[in-house]
Design an enzyme around this catalytic site. Structure first.
Site, mmCIF file in Angstrom:
data_model
loop_
_atom_site.group_PDB
_atom_site.id
_atom_site.type_symbol
_atom_site.label_atom_id
_atom_site.label_comp_id
_atom_site.label_asym_id
_atom_site.label_seq_id
_atom_site.Cartn_x
_atom_site.Cartn_y
_atom_site.Cartn_z
ATOM 1 N N VAL A 98 -2.089 41.381 16.577
ATOM 2 C CA VAL A 98 -3.124 41.499 17.598
ATOM 3 C C VAL A 98 -3.031 42.890 18.211
ATOM 4 C CG1 VAL A 98 -4.107 40.543 19.703
ATOM 5 C CG2 VAL A 98 -2.957 39.029 18.081
ATOM 6 N N ASP A 106 -1.757 23.381 19.028
ATOM 7 C CA ASP A 106 -0.695 24.388 19.118
ATOM 8 C C ASP A 106 -0.550 24.856 20.568
ATOM 9 O OD1 ASP A 106 0.068 27.580 17.490
ATOM 10 O OD2 ASP A 106 1.356 25.925 18.131
ATOM 11 N N GLY A 125 0.801 41.938 20.044
ATOM 12 C CA GLY A 125 1.335 40.636 19.668
ATOM 13 C C GLY A 125 1.307 40.451 18.165
#
Length: 795
Positions: free
Chosen positions: A476, A586, A469
């Site tokens: 990530v 978020d 990611g």
């Protein structure tokens, strides 16, 4: 040649576009598409202009480039498919100037029923052939050319040819520890098809009319290989590899380490290719022992990934001299626009190091939007960047003032935390730290501190092949610790001041709580100016990928409800688990992760903020979050409350129900924004229009009604009109009960249900029985808040 190999293409459409007569190219005949009004290959649209045969071309240009078909409106080529399965689609483009039409001004897209082949045509300096491989599962293929406004589309020639199904594997091995990935439904685009040995192979020498270009242009010049040629040594008999995979001219030439000239050569041969970032790629290696040396064992690499260690070609060919062999691998998507392929000695102590490669193919795999164009890979990211810029400019003056205050407070807090941690560490224990040892501090706000070398080892030195990611904070990686524990490693940019704030916030937030529906912190690293956070690894990735990603099976309505409930539990715990609420800030489908059992866990707390004091209604702060999910009240007034998370969660709920992105610019204007479209459909009583067609037949009407009601309340314009996360959770549990997935019974006209209310990962699961009739009008957030606080006292 194909017939001699037992394969005759059932579909073999070769079209010279814009021509009134057939054209021979080598051993193939391209048919005119302008030979009369009854020609079935003429495009199904009358808004086009057919060029004349007098279009200027250089003497070296193919005869196919003497004519062109120009489209001034959306036009289709339709082909009857006689044999379903894999097909080549080749599009030929060549620059021209004809009357008022100039290819440098052309702007258009090309698509099929299922895939976007070209999002926006970009003219290049010379002629271009775009080759695609599609698995066609219907009796008709439609190629659509769509000019942009005030522009036009064109094509010089095209091919639609069926190919043997075995040419493309059903699945291929992916990067380390990821197993195999299916390719049955994927579309491919040829990025490179290379013949090693410093020689090219023309289409006339290939049974499937493929062009193999010389590897010379792709070679790294740090070591020059030895080019060898021995076509007569290639033996197809007795193996499963035929000339369908590559011709003898490919297997009969090779580039190899020149160890005879320099036995001390200890480096790899490397070829570098330009690729589109954001896509996976299928890489196929072709090998054949045409040199008959005493031993042929070497390593094979894609970037830093050793795809085959101690590769012994003769073992794979049953020691048959000159037998060809190929192998396939899928490389994960990354931000890099280059892909390196290498062969080289497996051991630096080899007396005569060797390595050989005969041919290579690289094919791009369509993304989750069923597109092969790089514009579709980064369009959503660009959109978010633009919106973030607008918001940033609007709030710039406010941020400047607040930044000075925040910076001062952070400095004071950092000194205080460092002092406290130092005192606690001295009081509780001391640890000697070696190179491979984990240092642990006693402060609960610090957690586990990993040495940088341990993280390097776990991630293969941050191998691009292990990237799972990419976000605003950084990449990530998937990692494996020495005790075989799988982890997710988020590595931030060391020079980003915003990144430093997010780094500290996430560690502090995650260190304060532990809950089965919140991703757990394992540790961190701050050596060498690095900002690295280590989490538990979530096997099934993000909710977003499963909602509208072609790589995963469609989730059932029950699964989606359970994921909603799990996410709501995690957010409710944040809002009520301590004296002051924690506001995530978020909430989106990309920040809801799924473990091996598809249990949902909320992740990414870098933007989280402590909620208002008991005597306050909100926290005034700069606007942060993700476009499409932002609370409109927070966006306009910069006043943050727990209800901002509730709004964002309402957007996620519609995302789950509809199975599509929050913002999709490719859709008609009225459908681009999911929330606007969904709310309008609800008001018109047309809720079924927005439900994911894959699950529409699974949902019971009463469950859908309950889900719709709570979603609509979450998306109220004013924060006070929205429910708490506790109320949302209660209603989602009811929607699941109405779906019939939990035990229900009727007693005195009231529904009784068993509701799982305790989610702490280290306490036993308890249940509480409620009568919905008795609790009508009571805010369930108080009930859930009390239970969460009892859990915390048991910790």
């Amino acid at each position: 040649m194909c017939i001699s190999l037992g394969f005759e293409p059932k579909d073999n459409y070769l079209i010279d576009c814009g021509s009134s007569k057939n054209t021979s190219v080598g051993n193939r005949v391209f048919v005119a598409d302008d030979s009369g009004s009854n020609n079935p290959l003429t495009p199904e649209n009358n808004s086009f202009i057919t060029s004349l045969n007098s279009i200027p071309t250089t003497t070296n240009e193919s005869a196919l480039h003497n004519t062109v078909r120009i489209f001034t409106g959306v036009s289709n080529y339709s082909f009857s498919i006689n044999r379903q399965g894999r097909h080549w689609i080749r599009l030929h483009f060549s620059p021209f100037v004809y009357q008022s039409y100039n290819t440098s001004m052309a702007k258009f897209s090309v698509s099929t029923q299922s895939f976007t082949l070209i999002k926006e045509y970009k003219p290049k300096g010379g002629s271009l052939v775009k080759e695609y491989c599609l698995n066609i599962t219907s009796d008709k293929l439609v190629l659509t050319f769509s000019p942009f406004a005030d522009s036009f589309a064109f094509v010089n020639a095209l091919e639609v040819v069926s190919i043997p199904d075995e040419l493309i594997p059903e699945r291929a091995k992916t990067s380390p520890q990821d197993g195999y990935q299916s390719l049955q439904k994927e579309a491919l685009e040829t990025v490179a098809r290379v013949n090693m040995g410093n020689s090219s192979v023309p289409p006339q020498r290939d049974v499937l009319s493929r062009l193999w270009v010389s590897d010379d242009a792709y070679l790294r010049r740090n070591v020059l290989p030895k080019f060898v040629s021995n076509v007569s040594a290639v033996k197809f008999n007795g193996t499963n590899v035929t000339e369908i995979f590559a011709p003898a001219d490919v297997y009969g030439t090779a580039s190899m380490l020149n160890s005879e000239h320099d036995p001390n050569t200890k480096v790899n041969i490397t070829w570098t290719f330009d690729v589109d970032p954001g896509f996976q790629h299928l890489v196929r290696f072709h090998f054949c022992d045409i040199v008959n040396v005493s031993e042929l064992v070497f390593n094979v690499y894609i970037n830093s990934w050793i795809v085959s260690r101690y590769f012994d070609l003769r073992e794979h060919t049953s020691h048959i001299p000159g037998a060809p062999y190929y192998m396939d691998f899928i490389i994960r998507k990354s931000d890099s626009n280059q892909l390196n392929v290498s062969v080289g000695p497996p051991d630096l102590n080899e007396l005569y190091p060797n390595g050989i490669l005969n041919g290579l193919e690289i094919m791009k795999i369509n993304n989750s939007r069923s597109s092969l164009d790089v514009l579709d890979s980064f369009s959503s990211k660009s959109s978010k960047t633009k919106v973030g810029l607008i918001v940033g400019i609007a709030a710039g003056s406010f941020i400047t003032v607040v930044s000075v205050v925040v910076l001062f407070l952070l400095c004071r807090r950092r000194r205080r935390l460092a002092h406290v941690a130092h005192l606690k560490a001295e009081d509780n224990f001391a640890m000697n730290r070696g190179d491979n040892e984990i240092a642990m501090f006693s402060s609960s706000k610090i957690g586990y501190r990993f040495p940088f070398v341990a993280i390097q080892e776990a991630t293969g030195n941050f191998s691009e092949s292990l990237v799972i990611g990419v976000g605003g904070f950084g990449k990530v990686y998937k990692g494996v610790l020495r005790d075989e524990t799988k982890v997710a490693v988020k590595r931030g940019g060391s020079q980003s001041h915003q990144g430093l704030a997010e780094f500290r916030t996430e560690i502090e937030m995650l260190s304060q709580f532990r809950h089965r529906h919140l991703v757990s912190l394992i540790g961190y690293c701050d050596e060498r100016n690095e900002m690295i956070i280590i989490y538990e690894y979530m096997e099934n990735g993000t909710l977003k990928d499963h909602l509208y990603g072609s790589k995963f099976p469609c989730m059932s309505w029950r699964q989606r409800l359970e994921i909603c409930i799990g996410s709501a539990r995690g957010l409710h715990y944040l809002h009520t688990g301590s004296t002051l609420a924690i506001i995530h800030r978020d909430v989106k489908s990309a920040n809801i992760l799924l473990d091996e059992n598809f249990m949902a866990k909320v992740a990414d707390f870098g933007l989280s903020k402590t909620g208002p004091d008991l005597d306050q209604t909100h926290v005034s702060t700069a606007v942060k979050g993700s476009f499409g999910y932002l609370d409109p009240e927070y966006l306009t007034r910069q006043q943050l409350t727990e209800k901002s998370d509730v709004y964002s969660f309402g957007v996620v709920m519609f995302e789950i129900l509809c199975g599509r992105p929050v913002i999709d610019p490719s859709l008609p204007r009225e459908k681009v924004n999911l929330v606007e479209w969904a709310m309008k459909s609800q008001k018109r009583g047309r809720l079924e229009d927005i439900v994911d067609p894959n699950i529409i037949d699974q949902i019971k009407p009463e469950s859908l009604t309950k889900f719709r009601e709570i979603t609509e309340k979450c998306l109220a314009e004013c924060g006070p009109d929205r429910p708490s996360m506790g109320d949302v959770l209660w209603n989602l549990e009811c929607a699941l009960q109405l779906q019939g997935n939990t035990e229900t019974s009727s007693h005195n006209g009231k529904i009784h249900s068993q509701v799982n209310l305790s989610d702490h990962s280290e306490t036993s699961v308890s249940t509480a029985q409620f009568s919905i009739g008795d609790l009508a009008g009571v805010s369930m957030s108080k009930v859930f808040a009390q239970l969460v606080r009892e859990e915390m006292r048991e910790m």
